[in-house]
Design a protein around this motif. Structure first.
Motif, PDB file in Angstrom:
ATOM      1  N   LEU A  11      24.873 -35.406   8.838  1.00  0.00           N
ATOM      2  CA  LEU A  11      25.483 -34.092   8.676  1.00  0.00           C
ATOM      3  C   LEU A  11      24.505 -33.101   8.063  1.00  0.00           C
ATOM      4  O   LEU A  11      24.410 -31.944   8.502  1.00  0.00           O
ATOM      5  N   ALA A  12      23.771 -33.534   7.050  1.00  0.00           N
ATOM      6  CA  ALA A  12      22.815 -32.640   6.398  1.00  0.00           C
ATOM      7  C   ALA A  12      21.720 -32.211   7.371  1.00  0.00           C
ATOM      8  O   ALA A  12      21.330 -31.038   7.426  1.00  0.00           O
ATOM      9  N   ARG A  13      21.198 -33.174   8.153  1.00  0.00           N
ATOM     10  CA  ARG A  13      20.167 -32.839   9.130  1.00  0.00           C
ATOM     11  C   ARG A  13      20.715 -31.912  10.201  1.00  0.00           C
ATOM     12  O   ARG A  13      20.046 -30.958  10.631  1.00  0.00           O
ATOM     13  N   ALA A  14      21.946 -32.169  10.648  1.00  0.00           N
ATOM     14  CA  ALA A  14      22.553 -31.321  11.671  1.00  0.00           C
ATOM     15  C   ALA A  14      22.731 -29.892  11.163  1.00  0.00           C
ATOM     16  O   ALA A  14      22.467 -28.924  11.894  1.00  0.00           O
ATOM     17  N   ARG A  15      23.171 -29.745   9.924  1.00  0.00           N
ATOM     18  CA  ARG A  15      23.329 -28.404   9.358  1.00  0.00           C
ATOM     19  C   ARG A  15      21.988 -27.690   9.295  1.00  0.00           C
ATOM     20  O   ARG A  15      21.883 -26.491   9.589  1.00  0.00           O
ATOM     21  N   ALA A  16      20.944 -28.407   8.885  1.00  0.00           N
ATOM     22  CA  ALA A  16      19.619 -27.799   8.768  1.00  0.00           C
ATOM     23  C   ALA A  16      19.092 -27.339  10.123  1.00  0.00           C
ATOM     24  O   ALA A  16      18.382 -26.320  10.211  1.00  0.00           O
ATOM     25  N   LEU A  17      19.429 -28.088  11.172  1.00  0.00           N
ATOM     26  CA  LEU A  17      18.933 -27.762  12.507  1.00  0.00           C
ATOM     27  C   LEU A  17      19.893 -26.875  13.300  1.00  0.00           C
ATOM     28  O   LEU A  17      19.551 -26.429  14.406  1.00  0.00           O
ATOM     29  N   GLY A  18      21.091 -26.652  12.765  1.00  0.00           N
ATOM     30  CA  GLY A  18      22.088 -25.900  13.517  1.00  0.00           C
ATOM     31  C   GLY A  18      22.608 -26.654  14.716  1.00  0.00           C
ATOM     32  O   GLY A  18      22.904 -26.067  15.768  1.00  0.00           O
ATOM     33  N   ARG A  19      22.738 -27.983  14.586  1.00  0.00           N
ATOM     34  CA  ARG A  19      23.153 -28.850  15.677  1.00  0.00           C
ATOM     35  C   ARG A  19      24.476 -29.532  15.344  1.00  0.00           C
ATOM     36  O   ARG A  19      24.850 -29.650  14.172  1.00  0.00           O
ATOM     37  N   PRO A  20      25.175 -30.037  16.358  1.00  0.00           N
ATOM     38  CA  PRO A  20      26.360 -30.861  16.076  1.00  0.00           C
ATOM     39  C   PRO A  20      25.947 -32.212  15.522  1.00  0.00           C
ATOM     40  O   PRO A  20      24.793 -32.644  15.672  1.00  0.00           O
ATOM     41  N   ALA A  21      26.891 -32.893  14.883  1.00  0.00           N
ATOM     42  CA  ALA A  21      26.647 -34.224  14.315  1.00  0.00           C
ATOM     43  C   ALA A  21      27.672 -35.198  14.876  1.00  0.00           C
ATOM     44  O   ALA A  21      28.854 -34.864  14.998  1.00  0.00           O
TER      45      ALA A  21
END
Length: 326
Positions: free
Chosen positions: A47-57
């Motif tokens: 989730l943290a990586r997805a938020r940073a990249l603006g991607r779904p998780a």
């Protein structure tokens, strides 16, 4: 597509062919049996990586459990059946769960083929999060180090979540299973980070509880389960409402010594539950299952058990059941 209660974001469940299911997602990969604290850390990393990249998780998981595929004759105490696992994942904030069928085709893929065919070509992932002990591919040849290297080569970051411990106990599904098998409900809850939940459809029993003054809602649990036979303080989820209760899991040695059954007496509840879906959360263990010399002695003990359960539940924290999915 579903929306978890309390969330404006739809939660998707994708089965089978994943081509184009959720392109560009950051995926948390694992079996996620029980969704314990270690699994939750993997999900949080995704989730943290997805938020940073603006991607779904999304969670990328497998059914049946790989151990059941490779060792079908060895019973596996599943902490969460496939439906409950998805419900637990839906409550984490993920956008989706992608369920791959664990079959011969998947089991025969090499680690390199799994990365290329599944992660890159089918899912086009933007990143991955895995546990420190996650292995994949034929003969478990794919390690966290291997996946990290493949991610560097193919352009997706991989986060490897280190082991977690509660005191001296390492968090794992095996540790949770062992705790439940010994009636150590609080220890299991500490490892899980939530109560152990079971769900099912209320079935007809022999109506003996009604004659004893304790009408019960009966659930048949997976026969591969190893939950200790005994009496439990429980909370019960019915149509979005939570009720306190006391439950017996076992063979009823005073009467018939039959197949194991979870029999739940719900405090201060009236209504017909036959054929309805309910959830049961184990909050604490009260005592082992015993054989009594007749119904009168059993009822006296049941009165004591109910009082003990009420005291336990009055002091327990609120229980939040995982959202139901259509």
């Amino acid at each position: 597509m579903t929306t978890a209660p309390g969330s404006a974001r739809p939660f998707r469940v994708v089965h089978g062919d994943t081509a184009g299911a959720l392109p560009g997602a950051v995926v948390a990969i694992g079996n996620f049996d029980g969704l314990h604290r270690g699994h939750q850390a993997v999900v949080e990393a995704a989730l943290a990586r997805a938020r940073a990249l603006g991607r779904p998780a999304a969670a990328l998981t497998f059914e049946p459990h790989p151990r059941s595929y490779f060792r079908p004759d060895e019973p596996l105490f599943r902490l969460s059946d496939p439906a409950m696992k998805l419900r637990l994942l839906a409550g984490t904030g993920l956008d989706a769960a992608i369920v791959l069928p664990f079959d011969a085709a998947l089991a025969d893929l090499s680690a390199e083929e799994f990365v290329r065919q599944v992660l890159v070509e089918r899912l086009a992932i933007a990143g991955a999060a895995i546990g420190y002990d996650f292995h994949f591919g034929h003969a478990r040849s794919g390690s966290p180090a291997f996946l990290t290297g493949e991610g560097e080569r193919r352009g997706f970051p991989v986060e490897v979540v280190p082991p977690l411990a509660r005191g001296t106990q390492r968090v794992s599904s095996s540790a949770v299973r062992a705790a439940l098998a010994h009636g150590e409900v609080r220890a299991a809850q500490d490892l899980l980070g939530h109560p152990w939940f079971v769900g099912g459809t209320v079935r007809h029993g022999d109506k003996r509880g009604r004659d004893l003054g304790y009408p019960t809602a009966n659930l048949r649990l997976d026969p591969s389960g190893e939950l200790m036979h005994g009496i439990y303080a429980v909370r019960v989820g019915i149509d979005g409402e939570t009720h306190d209760g006391v439950a017996s899991f076992g063979r009823r040695p005073t009467f018939d010594n039959g197949a194991p059954l979870l029999e739940v007496f719900i405090f201060d509840f009236t209504g017909d539950l036959y054929g309805r879906a309910i959830d049961v959360a184990l909050i604490d263990f009260i005592r082992p299952e015993l054989r009594f010399d007749g119904a009168a002695a059993l009822v006296r003990q049941m009165d004591d058990d109910a009082r003990a359960a009420r005291e336990i539940l009055a002091a327990a924290t609120p229980t939040r059941f995982p959202p139901r999915l259509p």
